[in-house]
Design an enzyme around this catalytic site. Structure first.
Site, PDB file in Angstrom:
ATOM      1  N   HIS A 128       3.727  22.383  -2.681  1.00  0.00           N
ATOM      2  CA  HIS A 128       2.286  22.671  -2.591  1.00  0.00           C
ATOM      3  C   HIS A 128       1.916  23.272  -1.236  1.00  0.00           C
ATOM      4  CE1 HIS A 128       0.663  20.651  -6.236  1.00  0.00           C
ATOM      5  NE2 HIS A 128       1.797  19.955  -6.143  1.00  0.00           N
TER       6      HIS A 128
ATOM      7  N   CYS B 278       3.693  24.301  -8.435  1.00  0.00           N
ATOM      8  CA  CYS B 278       4.050  23.036  -9.071  1.00  0.00           C
ATOM      9  C   CYS B 278       4.005  23.138 -10.599  1.00  0.00           C
ATOM     10  CB  CYS B 278       3.170  21.902  -8.544  1.00  0.00           C
ATOM     11  SG  CYS B 278       3.880  20.255  -8.845  1.00  0.00           S
TER      12      CYS B 278
END
Length: 340
Positions: A259, A146
């Site tokens: 994620h 991310c």
């Protein structure tokens, strides 16, 4: 007659016991069937995880100046695949961070929000040292997640405005594999084919970001397209397509806009996928990364490792708020420091 039968029974029992004992002893003397460990691999890998500014809970857990944190989900993610973790506390003095860098076999850049200041400088410094280690012949992997992914695009292009806005906060999504992409040797190389297919149909990955980069901008940038190859794309809530998984062409570096750690270990959002298939995604990504770390030839002194492991720090439970991270490690520095 009775005594005769008793004596016969005892002799028979003794004979059986002796035979069993001899058979058991014969098994003990058989050569081991377990293969010897591969001397080229490191079966005690250590992963460094860089801490992020703040307490991970918008001040609910700590308002201390220069506090930083590591979400426990990243630690568990590395541990589930057979590694231990050393926290790379970004506010520590450069000499301390360099010492810790020499204790680890790979690094994770986590999610978060910080894109400038000391944190950015430390991430940039670590990235340069990761390239140097690999260029010198040491296999040293990096997993960027991310924010970590976003920072890599900024560092490699030397453009702090390379990112575009997307609406993908707290969104479970699919990933679409690039047409004719060769996944051999990549993070997806050992995924079962059925799981790869499900990832393009079912929402098995968790997105939580406001920025990203479109395939068009990615490919148009020579710095990015020459360093990375695009493996997957995803679509935000407005049907805008962004690059979601990339892998370095020449280095053991993989980066995700999504994620992989959340599926197994975070419960603060009801949108995080927790199905068996989603957990398999987490497991396979973790196994890939730690398998890369096992290729590292760095085997530091055990005492130095033990003194630095994250086991020396306490967990803080923040999940009762029903949002954010379930558990975090908090680090409060004793003094300020500079970048690497």
């Amino acid at each position: 007659m009775g005594n005769y039968l008793l004596i016969s029974f005892l002799l028979l029992l003794c004979g059986i016991t002796t035979a069993v004992t001899q058979l058991f002893n014969s098994y003990l003397t058989l050569p081991s069937s377990c293969p010897a460990p591969d001397p080229a691999l490191n079966y005690r890998p250590i992963i460094g995880i860089v801490s992020h500014p703040g307490d991970g809970a918008t001040g609910r857990l700590s308002n201390a100046t220069n506090v930083s944190y590591i979400a426990a989900s990243y630690v568990k993610f590395a541990e589930m695949a057979g590694a231990r973790v050393i926290p790379l506390i970004y506010t520590e003095p450069p000499q301390v961070l360099n010492q810790k860098l020499n204790l680890v076999n790979g690094i994770i850049f986590t999610g978060g929000w910080a894109k400038d200041g000391l944190y950015f400088d430390v991430i940039k410094g670590f990235f340069q040292k990761i390239l140097e280690k690999n260029n010198a012949g040491e296999h040293f992997p990096l997993l960027a997640i991310c924010l970590g992914y976003e920072l890599l695009t900024m560092i490699i292009t030397n453009d702090n405005n390379i990112l575009e806005e997307f609406s993908a906060a707290s969104q479970a999504s699919t990933v679409q594999f690039v047409e004719n992409v060769n996944i051999e040797g990549t993070v997806f190389g050992r995924f079962p084919p059925v799981l790869l297919k499900k990832m393009s149909i079912d929402c098995l990955v968790m997105q939580n970001h406001h920025f990203g980069i479109s395939p068009e901008r990615f490919q148009a940038n020579k710095d990015l397209s020459s360093f990375f190859r695009v493996l997957t794309t995803s679509t935000d809530e407005n049907n805008k397509v962004y690059v979601s998984t990339i892998q370095a062409q020449r280095y053991p570096i993989a980066a995700f806009q999504w994620h992989p750690e959340k599926n197994g270990f975070e419960w603060g959002s009801s949108r995080i996928p927790h199905s068996e298939d989603a957990i398999q995604v987490t497991t396979h990504v973790a196994n890939y990364f730690i398998s890369e770390a096992r290729k590292s030839s760095n085997k530091p002194v055990a005492r130095e490792v033990l003194d630095s492991l994250i086991y020396n720090y306490n967990l803080t439970y923040g999940g009762k708020a029903g949002k954010g991270y379930d558990e975090v490690y908090l680090f409060i520095p004793h003094s300020s420091s500079s970048s690497l």
